[in-house]
Design a protein around this motif. Structure first.
Motif, short mmCIF file in Angstrom:
data_model
loop_
_atom_site.label_atom_id
_atom_site.label_comp_id
_atom_site.label_asym_id
_atom_site.label_seq_id
_atom_site.Cartn_x
_atom_site.Cartn_y
_atom_site.Cartn_z
N ASP A 155 0.83 -1.21 0.00
CA ASP A 155 0.00 0.00 0.00
C ASP A 155 0.87 1.26 0.00
OD1 ASP A 155 -2.19 -1.68 0.11
OD2 ASP A 155 -2.50 -1.42 2.27
N ALA A 156 1.96 1.23 0.78
CA ALA A 156 2.86 2.39 0.83
C ALA A 156 3.52 2.62 -0.53
CB ALA A 156 3.91 2.19 1.92
N PHE A 157 3.92 1.53 -1.19
CA PHE A 157 4.55 1.67 -2.51
C PHE A 157 3.58 2.33 -3.49
CE2 PHE A 157 5.31 0.23 -6.84
CZ PHE A 157 6.66 0.49 -7.00
N GLU A 158 2.34 1.90 -3.49
CA GLU A 158 1.37 2.47 -4.43
C GLU A 158 1.14 3.94 -4.14
OE1 GLU A 158 -1.24 3.16 -7.42
OE2 GLU A 158 0.19 1.51 -7.15
N LEU A 159 1.09 4.32 -2.86
CA LEU A 159 0.91 5.71 -2.49
C LEU A 159 2.11 6.56 -2.93
CD1 LEU A 159 -0.56 7.99 -0.98
CD2 LEU A 159 0.53 7.19 1.13
N ILE A 160 3.32 6.06 -2.70
CA ILE A 160 4.52 6.79 -3.11
C ILE A 160 4.59 6.89 -4.62
CG2 ILE A 160 7.05 6.78 -3.07
CD1 ILE A 160 6.83 5.28 -0.36
N ARG A 161 4.25 5.81 -5.31
CA ARG A 161 4.25 5.83 -6.78
C ARG A 161 3.28 6.86 -7.32
NH1 ARG A 161 1.37 4.78 -10.79
NH2 ARG A 161 -0.36 4.11 -9.47
N ARG A 162 2.14 6.99 -6.65
CA ARG A 162 1.08 7.89 -7.12
C ARG A 162 1.34 9.34 -6.73
NH1 ARG A 162 -2.74 5.38 -4.71
NH2 ARG A 162 -3.08 6.85 -3.00
N GLU A 163 1.88 9.58 -5.52
CA GLU A 163 1.94 10.94 -5.00
C GLU A 163 3.35 11.41 -4.64
OE1 GLU A 163 -0.92 11.86 -2.01
OE2 GLU A 163 -2.45 10.52 -2.85
N GLY A 164 4.34 10.57 -4.78
CA GLY A 164 5.69 10.94 -4.36
C GLY A 164 6.30 12.07 -5.18
N PRO A 165 7.30 12.77 -4.59
CA PRO A 165 7.84 12.59 -3.24
C PRO A 165 6.82 12.94 -2.16
CG PRO A 165 9.38 13.84 -4.61
CD PRO A 165 8.08 13.81 -5.33
N VAL A 166 6.77 12.13 -1.14
CA VAL A 166 5.77 12.33 -0.08
C VAL A 166 6.43 12.02 1.26
CG1 VAL A 166 4.93 9.96 -0.36
CG2 VAL A 166 3.45 11.68 0.70
N GLU A 173 -1.21 9.83 7.20
CA GLU A 173 -2.55 10.41 7.06
C GLU A 173 -3.33 9.74 5.93
OE1 GLU A 173 -1.89 14.54 6.40
OE2 GLU A 173 -0.95 14.88 8.36
N LYS A 174 -2.66 9.49 4.81
CA LYS A 174 -3.32 8.92 3.64
C LYS A 174 -3.67 7.44 3.84
CE LYS A 174 -3.07 12.35 0.53
NZ LYS A 174 -4.17 12.80 -0.38
N LEU A 175 -2.81 6.73 4.58
CA LEU A 175 -3.02 5.30 4.78
C LEU A 175 -3.98 5.00 5.92
CD1 LEU A 175 0.67 4.11 4.31
CD2 LEU A 175 -1.24 3.65 2.77
N GLY A 176 -4.32 6.00 6.69
CA GLY A 176 -5.25 5.81 7.79
C GLY A 176 -4.58 6.01 9.12
N GLY A 177 -5.25 6.72 10.01
CA GLY A 177 -4.67 7.09 11.30
C GLY A 177 -4.31 5.91 12.18
N VAL A 179 -2.56 3.40 11.36
CA VAL A 179 -1.22 2.90 11.03
C VAL A 179 -0.20 3.65 11.89
CG1 VAL A 179 0.53 2.72 9.23
CG2 VAL A 179 -1.87 2.32 8.67
N SER A 180 0.54 2.92 12.70
CA SER A 180 1.53 3.55 13.57
C SER A 180 2.77 3.90 12.76
CB SER A 180 1.91 2.61 14.72
OG SER A 180 2.62 1.50 14.22
N PHE A 181 3.56 4.86 13.28
CA PHE A 181 4.81 5.22 12.62
C PHE A 181 5.78 4.04 12.64
CE2 PHE A 181 3.83 9.87 13.33
CZ PHE A 181 3.82 10.19 11.99
N ALA A 182 5.75 3.22 13.71
CA ALA A 182 6.63 2.06 13.78
C ALA A 182 6.31 1.06 12.67
CB ALA A 182 6.52 1.39 15.15
N ALA A 183 5.01 0.81 12.46
CA ALA A 183 4.61 -0.11 11.39
C ALA A 183 4.96 0.45 10.02
CB ALA A 183 3.11 -0.39 11.49
N LEU A 184 4.77 1.76 9.87
CA LEU A 184 5.09 2.39 8.58
C LEU A 184 6.60 2.36 8.33
CD1 LEU A 184 4.12 3.84 6.08
CD2 LEU A 184 4.07 5.99 7.39
N ASP A 185 7.39 2.59 9.38
CA ASP A 185 8.85 2.51 9.25
C ASP A 185 9.27 1.12 8.77
OD1 ASP A 185 9.54 5.09 9.92
OD2 ASP A 185 9.78 4.65 12.06
N HIS A 186 8.64 0.10 9.33
CA HIS A 186 8.98 -1.27 8.94
C HIS A 186 8.62 -1.52 7.48
CE1 HIS A 186 9.83 -5.53 9.54
NE2 HIS A 186 8.71 -5.79 8.88
N ALA A 187 7.44 -1.03 7.06
CA ALA A 187 7.01 -1.21 5.68
C ALA A 187 7.93 -0.48 4.71
CB ALA A 187 5.57 -0.70 5.52
N LEU A 188 8.32 0.74 5.07
CA LEU A 188 9.25 1.49 4.22
C LEU A 188 10.60 0.80 4.15
CD1 LEU A 188 8.42 5.15 5.38
CD2 LEU A 188 7.74 4.06 3.23
N GLY A 189 11.02 0.20 5.27
CA GLY A 189 12.28 -0.54 5.29
C GLY A 189 12.26 -1.73 4.34
#
Length: 307
Positions: A155-166, A173-177, A179-189
């Motif tokens: 989901d993060a990849f699709e958001l970055i592909r569509r709206e990046g740089p982000v 905010e876009k993925l839903g409140g 989603v914790s920053f820790a989980a998002l950090d792991h996904a970005l990693g």
């Protein structure tokens, strides 16, 4: 193989050196001998010279220079990433690296720790991409169990592909409140580890900004896709030995084992030794591998050549 310009100066003719001499040569190359980086030009030249470095030292040591060490001009009392926010010198170094990222003089990866960037010079980045990057980067990742990616990473990849740089803040905010920053950090990693995305900017209010790498730097990605793993590993082994001066086989296998299998590293080392591209040097009581020094012509050879 890398061009002579990318490899740096020809290796010194060394048949034996003490451990202290090896340390002194490394300290000079890694700017730990008091000759600190002080300008953006210095920083650009340093990373181009060593090829790759970590941003901060790690508790489990990795045999590469650090940018904060080169910025400080010393290996003493360097902060880890956990302490860097409270270190004025480390913050200055970070600002310089952000400028290098913006101009694409350097690229980031996260093979060791997602909080400690591994910086790669632009000239060798395509070789690094060939080892760890996706061969079809525009194809969206698929979630487990079909691949290594979580659904949040997809989901993060699709958001970055569509709206990046982000920014990460905007992504949350876009993925839903929920989603914790820790989980998002792991996904970005997850995405960053395969060079699908990259950090392209930073500001204190929103943090890091991310974009898909194939859009941010299409030429480098295209070049990397067209290189073979064998060719790239061979080139990077040579550049790494230029950076560290000499290393034993275990150190080489440990470092490059973060990117490819150790069996491939061993095969590449053996092939380079057989081709006499690499040779052995004594350092203290250890037998280390170095780039084979250029042959110094004898006086007889020079006379024959002149004749």
């Amino acid at each position: 193989m890398l061009s002579a310009e990318c490899q740096g100066a020809k290796p010194q003719v060394l048949l034996f050196m003490t451990d202290q001499e090896l340390k002194q040569i490394r300290d000079h190359k890694w700017r730990l001998d008091g000759h600190a980086i002080r300008t953006i030009e210095d920083a650009r030249a340093f990373i181009e010279s060593v090829g790759f470095c970590l941003m901060y030292p790690m508790r489990q040591q990795v045999l590469v220079p650090t940018f904060v060490g080169a910025w400080a001009g010393s290996a003493e009392k360097l902060p880890t990433w956990q302490k860097a926010f409270d270190d004025p010198s480390a913050q200055e170094a970070k600002e310089v690296v952000v400028r290098l990222l913006r101009e694409r003089s350097v690229y980031e990866a996260n093979p060791f720790d997602e909080n400690n960037a591994f910086l790669v010079a632009a000239s060798i980045f395509p070789y690094f991409y060939a080892l760890v990057g996706e061969r079809n980067p525009k194809q969206p990742p698929r979630p487990k169990p079909h691949s290594e990616y979580t659904q949040l990473a997809c989901d993060a990849f699709e958001l970055i592909r569509r709206e990046g740089p982000v920014s990460k803040q905007k992504m949350q905010e876009k993925l839903g409140g929920s989603v914790s920053f820790a989980a998002l950090d792991h996904a970005l990693g997850e995405l960053w580890s395969r060079l699908r995305i990259t950090r392209v900017d930073y500001n204190p209010s929103e943090g890091a900004f991310w974009d898909v790498l194939y859009r941010w730097s299409p030429d480098a990605v295209r070049d990397g896709m067209n290189l073979s793993v064998v060719e790239s590993l061979t080139a990077l082994l040579s550049k790494y030995l230029d950076c560290v001066v000499a290393a034993d086989q275990q150190e080489l296998e440990t470092f490059f084992g973060n990117f490819v299998s150790r069996s491939r590293v061993k095969e590449a080392i053996n092939a380079l030794i057989a081709a006499r591209e690499l040779s052995f040097v004594r350092a203290g009581n250890r037998s280390l591998i170095q780039m084979t020094p250029a042959k110094v012509p004898s006086e007889r050879d020079r006379v024959v050549h002149r004749g």
